[in-house]
Design a protein around this motif. Structure first.
Motif, PDB file in Angstrom:
ATOM      1  N   THR B   2       0.808  -1.218   0.000  1.00 50.63           N
ATOM      2  CA  THR B   2       0.000   0.000   0.000  1.00 50.63           C
ATOM      3  C   THR B   2       0.836   1.261   0.000  1.00 50.63           C
ATOM      4  N   ALA B   5       2.259   3.675  -3.155  1.00 51.64           N
ATOM      5  CA  ALA B   5       1.617   4.722  -3.931  1.00 51.64           C
ATOM      6  C   ALA B   5       2.253   6.070  -3.700  1.00 51.64           C
ATOM      7  N   THR B   6       2.517   6.359  -2.464  1.00 48.12           N
ATOM      8  CA  THR B   6       3.071   7.669  -2.203  1.00 48.12           C
ATOM      9  C   THR B   6       4.592   7.671  -2.246  1.00 48.12           C
ATOM     10  N   GLY B   8       6.519   7.227  -4.672  1.00 48.49           N
ATOM     11  CA  GLY B   8       7.115   7.801  -5.869  1.00 48.49           C
ATOM     12  C   GLY B   8       6.904   9.297  -5.992  1.00 48.49           C
ATOM     13  N   GLU B   9       6.137   9.852  -5.061  1.00 45.19           N
ATOM     14  CA  GLU B   9       5.839  11.274  -5.175  1.00 45.19           C
ATOM     15  C   GLU B   9       7.098  12.105  -4.980  1.00 45.19           C
ATOM     16  N   PRO B  10       7.176  13.226  -5.658  1.00 43.61           N
ATOM     17  CA  PRO B  10       8.319  14.111  -5.421  1.00 43.61           C
ATOM     18  C   PRO B  10       8.194  14.749  -4.041  1.00 43.61           C
TER      19      PRO B  10
END
Lengths: 685, 311
Positions: B2, B5-6, B8-10
């Protein structure tokens, strides 16, 4: 799609769609693309206003139509609505113009036009859902006000359909709603159906008022067809061209033979040489009349004819409430029949009717100078015969010789009876009755004209006897010292078929009026009978459901119901309040759920139909990413919606909530990825 | 997974540069670096549980240097005394008075290496300082510098000669994570590459900026819907028979703070459920023990996440 793209998408700056696309979407309001809001909500105000067109001045109808078209055009082209000042001027002009035309705002004449006009002015400022919902609420009311003019079954059905469409339009103007109208039509239909039992229960059990709360002003008394208190040659032959229903009768048991159905109406005793007028004496009947033989029981449902007469078969045995029996044995209502009225009657078809001296004098009076030939003929008879009965025979025998029964008699001169008897010899019932009474009076037998209806037709669908204006008739009544007033129908001597088989059978086939001619086709006749039976049922059971019938229904259910009416009413009221409180409480509980979550649930439901189900423990962004992996074609829409949901729900950003609602409305994913593109792809990308 | 998902965020600048810089020396561990930064931003302390030689010290060094913080290291051994950590007073002939010689704990980033090799007495000296942010010695209370970040490492319990930290003390670490072996690509780059010295890293931001960042983490919005979610998660761990003990209120606070910091680090000023899920295994893992008393760890935490619906 990467999450950063997802998030960037949320603030997305989409180029506005082209005009053509907007026009297309506006016209067809389909799920393809929704760059402008659907225009379906404009339909119910139009449909609600439409029936009023019949009662509004033509210019007012035109103004409303123009306003509506203008608004539709603005909606389709996406142009801004007129400015505040334009709208203020429009509204003030509407008030001023209605005031100038109708004077008062109160009631049907002024209030309804104002209401209709303001509804269409309101459309001009309805640029947000809130205003549009308001306009739709107003449409309900405007639709309801149609009932002030017309309560017929077709109009009720029409207005029910308007209510349905209005409800659907209201359902569409909700943040969660689908842009497609079809599901809302379904929802609205279900709502109306669900409400029907309650409406029925309220209709049946809500306490009826003995009289309406307010008296509806009735503007259109003129122009109603029906018998009047005067008769000139040609009056009745014009009347019978109308197939409008005069009244219906329902008998206990089988109705009498058509030839015996002389429905007594206005009695005309004064003659000025051309016109027959009502008896001078209009007070309560003093002379005793007595019934002979068995009484008939029947229920009349009289259509409004703006006059007081109630048509009876012979002598009423009892007086129905609010009626009186006046001289000439005319049963009249104390108020003109301006509304459909149901009257239960018992009457003796055979009776003995006496006369006062004044009546007899009136029944012998003839204006001097007119019709010398007829007068001379009658005096010849008089010298030859002493017995009034013989005189009658002579009179009737005269008509049996080469007289023609026709709807289109030639015009008569000043001495109308002479012209008719000795030159034209063509006439309709009023000619025969009039000439016969004249002859009798000239021969010294008191006589007068009785008008009313003859016959009627049993509708096999509901068993009611239907009497139309085309059954209007005039006959004579003569005084015989040993028998009282006796009914004589001279028309029967000329055209016996008129009495036995009705007008259409008695007239030469070329003369049968179109309203009667069409009925020779059986299917048309059956259709009309069914339709009229339906209307009659509506009138009897819906419009005619009054306090009296309600009480009868209640006591039919249980005799205690009426006795405990008060206690029951209070109990029902309390129960209703309890239900409402419960609904408010339950509704309040339902509202706890976040609006953003509700919209998002729609979105996930649509994806679930494609097999992309969101797990309960799956966050919106994770879910978006998973969906995107399976369906890259949905990436922009799914990304946008998920990011907007996150903003709306977790940043509690109200603008994101609106954008989310819009985005989900647009979101209609196709089932198959093979089709290449998706409906959900935003326009202009 | 889970939390992916976050992951990979910049990051919010300038932490994106911090991340890039640290990734240059701690190869193939972006997630752990993010969590370490999150922990730091949440004003928490980090426990790294792993084998020797997987880069724990390098991570600590890299963090300290990139953020321009002063750095000390305490190697915990079985004969370590509290004074070796906190410092002690020495009588100075010249002034005729005792003068306090601050211990290695008086630094902004403290690497407490192999914390479970020390005796409980020494351990508790460290943990009390961590918790209070100050050191009370000989009647004088001395504040520790700010920001203050303890990065403790511990060896797996299976190794010989360790004193496992009691639960109460584990609770003081905001997060526990493990680095694990590098993946083959990272390992190859490591083997092939030149000497990567974390000491050579240039500071990206000043301590003042870091304190400011920590302050703005507190402003990250935690919507009622997420409070519901946090409560549901905590409630789930407290169900009888599921774990030895449920999550404490302090754990709940830690979870909220970590989620805020994670969201802030990923350039969002509101928390989404994914933020909670990203930090939950590392915040809750060391606090949850299964019924046999074994540390639940990541798997247990994931099971909790999978079982609790997002409201």
């Amino acid at each position: 799609m990467r999450l950063d793209k997802v998030l960037r998408h949320a603030s997305g700056d989409r180029r506005p769609p082209g005009r053509r696309q907007r026009l297309w979407a506006g016209l067809f309001g389909a799920a393809r693309c929704h760059p402008i809001p659907p225009v379906f909500w404009l339909l119910p105000p139009l449909l609600a206003g439409l029936p009023h067109a019949a009662h509004l001045p033509i210019w007012l109808t035109g103004v409303c139509a123009l306003l509506w078209l203008w608004r539709l055009l603005l909606a389709l082209t996406g142009r801004p609505l007129p400015g505040l000042w334009v709208r203020i001027v429009l509204a003030l002009a509407a008030v001023a113009v209605v005031l100038a035309q109708f004077g008062l705002f109160i009631g049907r004449t002024g209030g309804v036009p104002l209401l209709v006009l303001l509804l269409f002015v309101k459309l001009m400022e309805a640029d947000t859902w809130r205003h549009q919902r308001f306009a739709l609420m107003l449409s309900y009311f405007v639709a309801l006000s149609v009932f002030l003019h017309d309560q017929s079954l077709p109009m009720s059905l029409y207005l029910f359909a308007v209510a349905w469409l209005t409800t659907a339009a209201l359902a569409q103007l909700q943040p969660l709603a689908d842009a497609d109208i079809r599901p809302h039509l379904l929802t609205a239909g279900r709502l109306l159906l669900a409400g029907t039992p309650l409406a029925l229960a309220l209709f049946l059990f809500f306490p009826r008022l003995p009289a309406p709360l307010w008296l509806l002003p009735s503007g259109e008394q003129a122009g109603r067809t029906g018998l009047t208190d005067t008769m000139q040659p040609g009056d009745i032959s014009r009347l019978i061209l109308s197939d409008a229903i005069a009244f219906r009768a329902r008998f206990d048991g089988a109705p009498p033979e058509p030839a015996n159905l002389y429905w007594r109406g206005p009695v005309l005793a004064r003659f000025d040489g051309r016109t027959w007028r009502a008896m001078a004496q209009q007070g309560e009947m003093r002379v005793q009349a007595s019934g002979l033989g068995a009484a008939l029981r029947y229920v009349l449902t009289l259509e409004p004819h703006e006059r007081p007469w109630i048509f009876t078969l012979g002598l009423p045995a009892t007086l129905p409430p609010d009626t009186r029996l006046i001289a000439g044995m005319q049963l009249v209502s104390r108020r003109p029949l301006t509304q459909r009225r149901r009257i239960e009657l018992t009457s003796h078809p055979r009776y003995r009717l006496g006369a006062s001296d004044q009546e007899l004098a009136e029944a012998l009076d003839l204006p001097p100078g007119y019709n010398p030939a007829a007068r001379a003929l009658a005096q010849d008879w008089r010298r030859a015969e002493g017995d009034p009965r013989r005189l009658l025979e002579r009179g009737l025998a005269l008509f049996r010789r080469d007289f023609t029964y026709t709807l289109t008699p030639p015009p008569l001169g000043l001495n109308s009876v002479d012209d008719f008897l000795f030159s034209t010899r063509r006439g309709f019932c009023e000619h025969y009755a009039s000439a016969f009474v004249f002859l009798m009076r000239a021969a010294g037998v008191p006589a007068r004209v009785v008008t009313g209806y003859l016959g009627g037709e049993v509708n096999p669908v509901d068993g009611h006897l239907v009497v139309r204006q085309s059954d209007a008739h005039a006959w004579a009544e003569v005084w015989l010292p040993d028998a009282g007033w006796v009914q004589i129908d001279p028309t029967a001597s000329v055209a016996p078929a008129r009495v036995e088989r009705g007008l259409a059978a008695a007239l030469p086939s070329a003369e049968v009026p179109p309203v009667l001619a069409g009925l020779h086709r059986p299917w048309l006749r059956e259709l009309r009978q069914a339709w009229e039976a339906l209307n009659n049922g509506w009138n009897q059971w819906v419009l005619g459901y009054n306090l009296e019938r309600q009480l009868r229904l209640l006591s039919g259910l249980s005799p205690h119901l009426v006795a405990y009416a008060w206690q029951l009413s209070i109990a029902i009221l309390l129960a209703g309040l309890a239900v409402m409180a419960w609904l408010a409480w339950a509704g309040g509980r339902a509202r706890v759920r976040d609006p953003a979550a509700r919209i998002y649930a729609r979105f996930t439901a649509r994806l679930a139909r494609l097999g992309l189900e969101r797990m309960a423990s799956e966050g919106p962004l994770v879910f978006a990413e998973r969906v995107t992996q399976t369906r890259p074609d949905l990436a922009p829409a799914v990304g946008e919606i998920s990011a907007l949901y996150a903003r709306a729900r977790y940043a509690e950003d109200p603008t994101a909530l609106d954008a989310l609602a819009q985005a989900v409305r647009r979101f209609h994913p196709r089932r198959s990825i093979a089709s290449g593109t998706s409906d959900a792809r935003p326009v202009g990308r | 997974m889970t939390a992916a998902a976050t992951a990979g965020e910049p990051l919010r600048p300038p932490f994106d540069r911090v991340l890039a810089q640290i990734e240059g020396v701690v190869l193939g561990k972006p997630r752990q670096i993010r969590l370490a930064l999150t922990c730091l931003l949440a004003r928490g302390h980090l426990l790294i549980e792993d084998l020797p030689g997987v880069g724990k010290t390098t991570l600590a060094h890299a963090l300290a240097h990139s953020l321009g913080l002063e750095f000390t290291r305490i190697q915990f051994t079985s004969d370590l005394l509290p004074g070796d950590i906190l410092g002690f007073s020495v009588f100075e002939q010249a002034s005729g008075a005792f003068r306090f010689h601050p211990g290695p704990i008086f630094a902004q980033v403290v690497l407490a290496d192999e914390i479970n090799r020390a005796t409980p007495k020494a351990q508790s000296a460290l943990l009390e300082a961590m918790d209070e942010g100050q050191v009370s010695l000989e009647g004088v209370t001395r504040r520790l510098p700010e920001p203050f970040f303890v990065l403790a490492t511990q060896n797996p319990f299976t190794q010989a000669g360790v004193y496992p930290l009691p639960e109460s003390q584990l609770d003081r670490f905001l997060m526990r994570l493990s680095l694990g072996y590098p993946d083959p690509a990272a390992e190859r780059a490591l083997l092939a590459g030149e000497n990567r010295r974390p000491q050579a890293l240039a500071p990206v931001l000043t301590p003042a900026e870091l304190i400011e960042a920590q302050a703005s983490v507190d402003l990250v919005r935690l919507a009622p819907a997420l409070l519901d979610y946090l409560q549901a998660l905590i409630e789930h761990t407290r169900a009888p028979g599921r774990f030895l003990h449920g999550l404490s209120p302090r754990a709940g606070l830690a979870l909220a703070r970590s989620a805020r910091a994670w969201a802030w680090l990923h350039d969002r000023d509101y928390v989404v459920p994914e933020d909670v899920q990203a930090v939950f295994p590392f915040v809750a893992g060391h606090r949850l023990q299964d019924a046999e008393g074994m540390s639940g760890g990541d798997a247990a935490a994931q099971a909790v996440l999978a079982a609790v619906a997002i409201p």
